[in-house]
Design an enzyme around this catalytic site. Structure first.
Site, mmCIF file in Angstrom:
data_model
loop_
_atom_site.group_PDB
_atom_site.id
_atom_site.type_symbol
_atom_site.label_atom_id
_atom_site.label_comp_id
_atom_site.label_asym_id
_atom_site.label_seq_id
_atom_site.Cartn_x
_atom_site.Cartn_y
_atom_site.Cartn_z
ATOM 1 N N ASP A 62 65.643 18.222 67.205
ATOM 2 C CA ASP A 62 65.748 16.905 66.505
ATOM 3 C C ASP A 62 66.547 16.904 65.213
ATOM 4 O OD1 ASP A 62 63.952 18.591 65.560
ATOM 5 O OD2 ASP A 62 62.227 17.551 65.054
ATOM 6 N N TYR A 71 64.492 19.984 84.102
ATOM 7 C CA TYR A 71 65.036 19.318 85.246
ATOM 8 C C TYR A 71 64.953 20.100 86.713
ATOM 9 C CZ TYR A 71 67.510 16.266 82.187
ATOM 10 O OH TYR A 71 67.911 15.021 81.259
ATOM 11 N N LYS A 127 63.358 24.028 70.521
ATOM 12 C CA LYS A 127 62.052 23.410 69.810
ATOM 13 C C LYS A 127 61.012 24.200 69.922
ATOM 14 C CE LYS A 127 60.305 19.747 67.680
ATOM 15 N NZ LYS A 127 60.658 19.020 66.332
ATOM 16 N N ASP A 136 75.797 13.814 75.296
ATOM 17 C CA ASP A 136 76.055 12.514 75.621
ATOM 18 C C ASP A 136 76.236 12.000 73.832
ATOM 19 O OD1 ASP A 136 75.928 12.664 78.182
ATOM 20 O OD2 ASP A 136 74.906 10.578 78.464
ATOM 21 N N ASP A 189 71.562 17.897 77.591
ATOM 22 C CA ASP A 189 71.971 16.794 78.326
ATOM 23 C C ASP A 189 72.331 15.625 77.206
ATOM 24 O OD1 ASP A 189 72.805 14.749 80.329
ATOM 25 O OD2 ASP A 189 70.690 14.759 81.134
#
Ligand code: NAI
Ligand code: MG
Length: 331
Positions: A200, A121, A167, A228, A224
């Protein structure tokens, strides 16, 4: 006595803020509120979504409360500007079940500590001959301070384990660095458990075994998305508070936006804003007050009588807030 900068913003941001300030009046703590403007209505009045005066007031406050703003494409984002100006490098979200809500489990309680200043970001994108590329920046400094924050937070709140989510099997350099720094920092906190997971797999474990998590620390984009997903686990937006924390400042806000579809009707659920105030009280080390306020809200939610429409009731925002205040005052 605390100096609190209060930014109502737009739409239901104004309604839930009024509710939260009303409830704060029941506590035995002195607050001095400085009201500041931001958002779209502010833009109509002043020509900017985030006046210098607001940034100054937020910088000088003990803490800032932020309702929600309507973002119009092309306008400067008030909340992103505040996060940058105040260097609020931590975005903290709790995934916690509350009674009387649509939570998938009745006993979830973990937090996600998301790095808030870099990663994917950072906003450096470039068009290439046959598409576009985006830069993902992971620095030692930012990784170290976010991991340190996660461990300090675990220690302070009596949580037993911190899990790094990354990751590193694919993003070997960037997430490899993040994971290595996580374990370096962990060395200073021998009494707190550690592990690390791929993002994941983590997304799957949120569904199959969310009780395995206590404190999660992760980079910007992963945080982020996972936060959610976490909101979905515990019943959605109306109950999700968040904290944005830096070295010298902190800002507390509900996760939801300005709710244009219900704004002005007085039916928005004040819980996410009230829980943001609970996070603020904890940040100010007013732990008893935080506990009192959260318990009063839990009582109102469990009774499920004087609650807003999204919780199955027909109370207004202020009726629900007054009920929470009554619970505190009757003690
Ligand atoms: P939203 O969160 O405002 O609303 C999504 C849905 O959830 C709507 O149906 C709304 O009525 C409902 N909802 C949200 N909060 C609620 C509450 N407290 N009680 C009951 N129902 C609630 O998100 P949306 O519609 O995508 O965005 C609306 C505006 O808010 C946009 O301009 C967006 O850019 C802005 N926004 C601002 C944020 C901020 O200030 N930090 C965060 C998210 C969105
Ligand atoms: Mg988001």
């Amino acid at each position: 006595m605390y100096n609190i900068t209060v930014i109502h913003g737009d739409g239901i941001g104004k309604e839930v803020m009024e509710a939260a300030i009303h409830v704060l009046g029941a506590l035995d703590i002195q607050f001095n509120y400085n009201v500041a403007l931001a958002g779209n209505e502010c833009f109509q009045k002043t020509g900017t979504t985030i006046p210098e005066e607001t940034i100054k007031l937020a910088k000088n406050a003990d803490a800032t409360l932020f309702g929600a703003v309507t973002t119009v494409p092309g306008q400067k984002s008030a909340i992103i500007t505040l996060r940058q100006e105040l260097d609020l490098y931590v975005n903290l979200r709790q995934v916690k079940s509350y009674p009387g809500t649509k939570s998938l489990h009745d006993d979830l309680d973990f937090v996600i500590v998301r790095e808030n200043t870099e990663g994917l970001y950072i906003g450096i994108e470039e068009e290439t001959e046959d598409g576009a590329t985006a830069l993902r920046v992971i620095t030692r400094k930012a990784s170290e301070r976010i991991c340190k924050f996660a461990f300090d937070y675990a220690k302070k709140t009596g949580r037993g384990k911190v899990t790094a989510v990354h990751k590193a099997n694919v993003l070997k350099k960037t997430d490899g660095l993040f994971r290595d720094i996580f374990y370096d920092v962990a060395g200073d906190y021998s009494d707190i458990g550690t592990d690390d997971r791929y993002v994941d797999a983590t997304a799957m474990f949120f569904i199959t075994n969310p009780h395995m998590f206590d404190v999660i620390v992760t980079t910007n984009l992963f945080g982020d998305i996972l936060s959610d997903e976490g909101a979905g686990l515990v019943g959605g937006l109306g109950l999700m508070p968040s904290a944005n924390i830096g070295e010298n400042s902190a800002l507390f806000e509900p996760v939801h936006g300005s709710g244009p579809d219900i704004a002005g009707k007085g039916i928005s659920n004040p819980s996410a804003m009230i829980l943001s105030v609970v996070l603020m009280l904890d940040y100010l080390e007013e732990h008893d007050a935080a506990c009192t306020l959260e318990n009063a809200l839990i009582e109102v939610l469990s009774e499920n009588k004087i609650v807003t429409k999204d919780l199955g009731g027909n109370a207004s925002t202020m009726e629900m807030a007054r009920e929470v205040r009554n619970k505190i005052e009757r003690k």
